[in-house]
Design an enzyme around this catalytic site. Structure first.
Site, mmCIF file in Angstrom:
data_model
loop_
_atom_site.group_PDB
_atom_site.id
_atom_site.type_symbol
_atom_site.label_atom_id
_atom_site.label_comp_id
_atom_site.label_asym_id
_atom_site.label_seq_id
_atom_site.Cartn_x
_atom_site.Cartn_y
_atom_site.Cartn_z
ATOM 1 N N VAL A 198 0.830 -1.207 0.000
ATOM 2 C CA VAL A 198 0.000 0.000 0.000
ATOM 3 C C VAL A 198 0.863 1.255 0.000
ATOM 4 C CG1 VAL A 198 -1.794 1.285 1.226
ATOM 5 C CG2 VAL A 198 -1.855 -1.213 1.208
ATOM 6 N N LYS A 242 -5.701 -1.165 11.200
ATOM 7 C CA LYS A 242 -6.891 -1.622 11.932
ATOM 8 C C LYS A 242 -6.538 -2.246 13.279
ATOM 9 C CE LYS A 242 -6.740 -5.702 8.990
ATOM 10 N NZ LYS A 242 -5.708 -5.133 8.096
ATOM 11 N N GLU A 255 -9.953 5.905 6.823
ATOM 12 C CA GLU A 255 -10.919 5.293 5.908
ATOM 13 C C GLU A 255 -10.483 3.911 5.442
ATOM 14 O OE1 GLU A 255 -14.067 4.536 4.621
ATOM 15 O OE2 GLU A 255 -14.163 6.730 4.604
ATOM 16 N N GLY A 279 -10.798 -1.520 3.142
ATOM 17 C CA GLY A 279 -9.999 -1.200 1.958
ATOM 18 C C GLY A 279 -10.486 0.037 1.242
ATOM 19 N N ILE A 298 -13.431 0.612 0.060
ATOM 20 C CA ILE A 298 -14.855 0.931 0.242
ATOM 21 C C ILE A 298 -15.006 2.112 1.200
ATOM 22 C CG2 ILE A 298 -17.076 0.062 1.041
ATOM 23 C CD1 ILE A 298 -16.098 -2.744 0.416
ATOM 24 N N GLY A 345 -1.748 -14.924 -3.185
ATOM 25 C CA GLY A 345 -1.424 -13.757 -2.374
ATOM 26 C C GLY A 345 -2.591 -13.206 -1.582
ATOM 27 N N GLU A 376 -1.947 -14.978 3.833
ATOM 28 C CA GLU A 376 -0.554 -15.008 4.269
ATOM 29 C C GLU A 376 -0.098 -16.463 4.465
ATOM 30 O OE1 GLU A 376 1.297 -12.366 4.528
ATOM 31 O OE2 GLU A 376 -0.259 -10.820 4.311
ATOM 32 N N ASP A 420 -8.847 -10.537 12.024
ATOM 33 C CA ASP A 420 -8.893 -9.351 11.168
ATOM 34 C C ASP A 420 -10.301 -8.762 11.130
ATOM 35 O OD1 ASP A 420 -7.629 -7.731 8.736
ATOM 36 O OD2 ASP A 420 -9.553 -8.512 8.048
ATOM 37 N N LYS A 467 -11.919 -4.971 12.582
ATOM 38 C CA LYS A 467 -12.732 -4.062 11.774
ATOM 39 C C LYS A 467 -14.117 -3.870 12.388
ATOM 40 C CE LYS A 467 -10.212 -5.408 7.618
ATOM 41 N NZ LYS A 467 -10.215 -6.214 6.373
#
Length: 434
Positions: free
Chosen positions: A17, A106, A130, A135, A137, A188, A191, A202, A206
């Site tokens: 990123v 996050k 954001e 991601g 969205i 990918g 992980e 994860d 969120k």
């Protein structure tokens, strides 16, 4: 050419990123300046290893290992390192130096969000995030700003692309969990250690962020009920499909009213979603968030939940917002967490369930099972029985329930498991979105 005020931007991290954010800042600098009302100068990129390979061809002179010096004197600090430390320390340093912060972290926000937002409030800075929940969205800004005058009743979201990819292929192709997981790792999406995704960590992070915004209440990560998808198998997928459902890993954030007193429930688990529901049609590694608000009604946000360039889009949107705030002046807008609604355990939730049992194939078994359910205040809506085993001595019961309290259902399933007529409890899945 307009002579804009110049703002120094520090970037911490140059992974998938971060590299894209840097490349887009350099490539579209003039356009971003027109939108922000300020020239965004990329002052430097702090990394751990100057010689590591990057996803974008960036000027070598921008890179440094001295993050603290880079932060000092910057107007906007973009944190894309990930993890808790040193990201937490650097963000607090940036805030205390007077910079606004943009982050996609996050895990950090779910764990130390209150500390970071309090620090920003004390100095009048702003924290933008954001990209931390879904991601590309746009969901943070709608919850924080667009729906600030409404009452959000419920959020139901697919917020982890890896698990959606796995479950979608298991549903559409009849593939097994481990086979699809291996493919996800090769592509990918997952992980080498997929625990954070497949065990729901994860998604839980969120969910905590989304619930905090939606209900104006601080939601500690440890209050989020979490279950993963590792126990989902082909048989469960087949049973779901036969009943008209698809299995999705959902983050559910819900406002509850029990005896007139409001509370909230925040949970992550695999659930059955009716195939007519919009979330059922979310395929591949995409994400979607379904919001139910008192006045606005039903809203759905859909798109790429991950990916370097996609997430960079959300990050740069925050950078433009931070730049506009600097130009306009004044203190940053703090987070609204003053509702302080109590967060209740998952046992308070009321929903429908599908319970699958392997039972002895003999007379009176169904009556015994129905009696145990009735004693537990769980009402049967549907029953389907199929004979299993080569010697036909066992049968499989798929029981759909009416709405029941989670604690009642859980206690009842324990009694079923201990019953002489039940060989084993195959699965228990919630039904969401009806």
């Amino acid at each position: 050419m307009t002579d804009y005020r110049r703002l120094r931007v520090a970037l911490l991290g140059a992974g998938a990123v971060g590299s894209q954010v840097a490349a887009l800042l350099l490539r579209h600098g003039d356009e971003l300046a027109d939108r922000a009302g300020a020239t965004l100068e990329l002052a430097g990129i702090a990394v751990r290893d100057l010689d590591a390979p990057r996803d974008a061809d960036l000027p070598k002179e921008l890179f440094t290992t001295d993050a603290e010096t880079l932060i000092l004197g910057s107007d906007i600090v973009i944190e894309l390192m990930g993890g808790i430390e040193p990201a937490r320390t650097y963000i607090l340093q940036a805030i205390n130096s007077g910079a606004d912060v943009v982050t996609a972290n996050k895990a950090l926000l779910a764990t130390y969000g209150s500390e970071i937002f309090d620090a920003a409030d004390q100095v009048g800075a702003s924290v933008y995030y954001e990209a931390a929940a879904a991601g590309a969205i746009p969901i943070i800004r709608p919850l924080r700003d667009s729906l600030a005058g409404d009452r959000v009743q419920r959020i139901m979201g697919i917020v982890n692309g890896t698990t959606n990819y796995i479950l979608d292929r298991m549903d559409t192709e009849g593939a097994e969990f481990l086979d699809v997981l291996a493919d996800a790792q090769a592509l990918g999406y997952a992980e080498a250690d997929p625990t954070a995704d497949v065990e729901g960590f994860d998604a839980a992070q969120k969910a905590a962020i989304l619930a905090s915004l939606a209900f104006h209440t601080t939601v500690p990560l440890e209050t989020v009920h979490r279950e993963g998808i590792t126990k989902i198998d082909k048989g469960m997928m087949d049973a779901a499909r036969h009943a008209g459902y698809v299995i999705k890993l959902l983050a559910v954030c819900e406002r509850l009213a029990d005896g007139g007193a409001e509370s909230i429930s925040v949970r992550v688990y695999p659930a059955l979603v009716n195939r007519d529901h919009p979330l059922a049609s979310v395929h591949g590694a995409n994400n979607a968030v379904f919001v139910q608000a008192e006045a606005a009604g039903n809203l759905m946000f859909y798109g790429a939940g991950a990916g370097g360039v996609q997430t960079a889009s959300a990050v740069l949107g925050d950078v433009v917002s931070a730049a506009r705030r600097h130009i306009a002046g004044g203190v940053g807008v703090g987070e609204s967490t003053r509702a302080n609604l109590p967060i209740v355990p998952v046992g308070h939730v009321v929903t429908r369930y599908q319970v699958t049992l392997e039972v002895a194939d003999e007379p009176g078994v169904l009556a015994t099972v129905a009696g145990i359910l009735s004693e537990g205040n769980v009402s049967i809506a549907t029953v389907e029985q199929t004979v299993t085993g080569e010697d036909a001595t066992t049968a499989r019961l798929v029981i759909g329930t009416h709405r029941a309290r989670e604690q009642d259902l859980s206690d009842t399933v324990e009694r079923l498991a201990a019953s002489d007529v039940v060989v084993r409890v195959v699965s228990m899945l919630r039904v969401e979105g009806d």
